[in-house]
Motif scaffolding. Sequence first.
Motif, mmCIF file in Angstrom:
data_model
loop_
_atom_site.group_PDB
_atom_site.id
_atom_site.type_symbol
_atom_site.label_atom_id
_atom_site.label_comp_id
_atom_site.label_asym_id
_atom_site.label_seq_id
_atom_site.Cartn_x
_atom_site.Cartn_y
_atom_site.Cartn_z
ATOM 1 N N VAL A 180 -3.072 52.151 -23.795
ATOM 2 C CA VAL A 180 -4.521 53.101 -22.377
ATOM 3 C C VAL A 180 -5.134 52.383 -22.778
ATOM 4 C CG1 VAL A 180 -5.536 55.176 -22.765
ATOM 5 C CG2 VAL A 180 -2.787 55.232 -23.136
ATOM 6 N N THR A 181 -5.930 52.197 -22.267
ATOM 7 C CA THR A 181 -7.245 51.638 -21.958
ATOM 8 C C THR A 181 -8.301 52.170 -21.530
ATOM 9 O OG1 THR A 181 -6.860 51.044 -19.356
ATOM 10 C CG2 THR A 181 -6.236 49.278 -21.058
ATOM 11 N N ARG A 182 -8.238 53.088 -21.044
ATOM 12 C CA ARG A 182 -9.284 54.053 -21.458
ATOM 13 C C ARG A 182 -8.718 55.407 -20.464
ATOM 14 N NH1 ARG A 182 -15.112 53.672 -20.003
ATOM 15 N NH2 ARG A 182 -16.168 54.901 -18.025
ATOM 16 N N THR A 196 -4.552 51.897 -17.699
ATOM 17 C CA THR A 196 -3.734 51.463 -18.646
ATOM 18 C C THR A 196 -3.573 49.363 -18.289
ATOM 19 O OG1 THR A 196 -1.772 51.031 -17.833
ATOM 20 C CG2 THR A 196 -1.728 53.200 -18.793
ATOM 21 N N ASP A 197 -3.517 49.529 -19.406
ATOM 22 C CA ASP A 197 -2.934 47.643 -19.186
ATOM 23 C C ASP A 197 -1.749 47.266 -18.698
ATOM 24 O OD1 ASP A 197 -0.875 48.369 -20.975
ATOM 25 O OD2 ASP A 197 -1.561 47.107 -22.458
ATOM 26 N N HIS A 465 -9.229 52.678 -27.379
ATOM 27 C CA HIS A 465 -9.207 53.004 -25.795
ATOM 28 C C HIS A 465 -10.595 53.906 -26.231
ATOM 29 C CE1 HIS A 465 -6.272 56.145 -26.160
ATOM 30 N NE2 HIS A 465 -7.354 56.807 -25.137
ATOM 31 N N ASP A 466 -11.395 53.639 -25.144
ATOM 32 C CA ASP A 466 -12.574 54.588 -24.354
ATOM 33 C C ASP A 466 -11.963 55.734 -24.338
ATOM 34 O OD1 ASP A 466 -14.436 52.870 -25.561
ATOM 35 O OD2 ASP A 466 -14.817 51.798 -23.064
#
Length: 623
Positions: A180-182, A196-197, A465-466
């Motif tokens: 998960v990126t954010r 997600t990435d 992740h943010d």
Amino acid sequence: MPGFHPTAPSSPPRGPAAGAGGAANYDPETVRAKYLAERDKRLVPGRADIRDLGTDEHFARYRNDPFTPFIEREPVADEVDVVIVGGGIAGVLAGARLRKAGIERIRIVDQAGGIGGTWYWNRYPGVMCDVESYSYLPMLEELDYIPTRRYAFGEEIRSHLEAIADRFDLVADARFHTGVTRAEWDEDAARWLIRTDRGDEISCRWYVLAVGILNLLKLPALPGMEDFAGRSFHTARWDYEYTGGGPHAPLTGLKDKVVALIGTGASGIQCVPPLAESAKHVYVFQRTPSAIGERGNRPTDPGFAHGLEPGWQRDRMDNFQAIVMGRPVEADLVDDGWTHHYAAVQHPPRREGMTTAELLRSGEEIDYSIMDAHRRRIEELVADPATAEILKPYYRYLCKRPCFHDEYLPAFNNPNVTLIDCPAGIERITKQGPVIDGKQFDVDCIIYGTGFERELTPLFRRAGHDIVGRGGVTLAEKWADGAASLFGMMSRGFPNMFVMPAPGQQAVVTVNYTQLAVLGAEFIGSAIGMLEDQGVEVVDVSAEAEEAWTQKIVDSFVDSSALMSACTPSRINNEGHPEANNPRNGNYGRGFGDWFAYRDVLEQWLEAGRFEGLELEARSTAS
Ligand code: NAP
């Protein structure tokens, strides 16, 4: 996350048979001076410096998964009911409980290539859990499973978690090898958007963080480490392609290889016997010796399951928990190093009329007996007196996480195993290998058994992740000065978000992490199920409830920094800086928290069904 717990005990300790008699030659001044001298050897600048594997490009391969091939896939753009970040014990249990509560679309997202979390990544040879299997493997009754050994090896734990995930149908919809990126709350849609990435955009009503507590590999920043010309890897990414063999099969690829193992914590010590068996030579680089207690592993007694009553696993977990908390019990069902030594040190006996000074002194004496017994065990098991001396731990028992093993110490009797004493850490690494006190060790391979960022690493860092809540405020911003929550599981401004309880998060700390995960999962599954049943669309914590919970945590914080600063530096005392602990990141109840009171609060809250402390918005009938 063991450590000192300076609360007054109310019950007699579980007697440490191994410690009996050790206090006879106890001279507190001499012992304290020795412990401080050993601490000071290790309190060196830079000892806690690490490479940040989240961003480090040189060591980017340490992030890779050596166990499951990475398969390209199309990004997903869809809607589910719940996204659970993390497919380890916490995530699987949360998923199982949500399924039981009738939630249909549940999606686990994990960077790993499968289920298991810590047990997915840690597949080093000999990997085993130190908490007895009958209490550690969750949902044994639901799955009608009895572990094969008293202490389970990693594969059995991973398989069991996979079996739970299968039973509750959590795999088909999961997205593995996906980070998960954010995660961002969308106020208009009343949903979380998870990016997600892999380019996914997943919308969910409920967002559950189950990211684990030992999920960030720790790679020390050692001068010259980039120059090493051989192979290197971390124990949590074991490179079987290079070593050959498997968790229980000889490491045939090492028969002509000289190996450096850096680190002698719970992971490092378990690797030593298999390395000793297979490698041409093993250099074990020890900064601080662990206290190695007896393991006493054995196959499960064929009669174990006979006569177990429904609810037996909860009772067994409670029995263990009560003992480590110093509560009276009728019988010690687990009967091991945790219930003997850990409990005795945490809760020295209090006689009527005893002063605090007397209590502290008696605690110190018990501690000394136990540590002395550990040191004598080393003398018995290690033939070379010089090696034995280096292996002896000189600090109070709970300054470091205790370890248990029956083959580790005797492994040093093998001619192909050499212990290297390096209290100030590895000096540097060259093309050929580590250097200590100017002496070069030429090796083919370096294995970093250097552990993980500490359990108290803030949630927003462990999550990786943010997490963006109402008004664009991130969890990192909101928790910049410490946690703020209700029950350590919800935080105002982050609606419909639940966090599995963990250390540093206003919940409690348990030796048996599974027990906390079971409780957290039950709470989250039941709460979301009830909120769904009642047609609640958005739920947030009220300002008063969050303030009140946080205040309780702050009020019960016990400053143990004076005791902890006398400890050898370790994760437990923040590498020698215990004063940095923030009361807001404490527990419900003094010290590690009051497990039983915490569980009562959660269970009673659920039972009342009034959602006290929450602000609810009902679903509009049109939606
Ligand atoms: P760890 O306990 O943090 O041990 C890391 C080791 O690396 C320590 O010996 C440390 O020395 C050493 N080290 C770190 N930096 C170094 C440097 N620059 N130079 C030399 N040595 C260095 O990590 P772990 O063994 O992976 O265990 C972490 C946690 O995972 C455990 O506490 C436990 O909770 C869990 N675990 C459990 C089991 C089990 O149940 N059997 C097994 C594995 C892990 P110092 O001691 O001086 O810091």
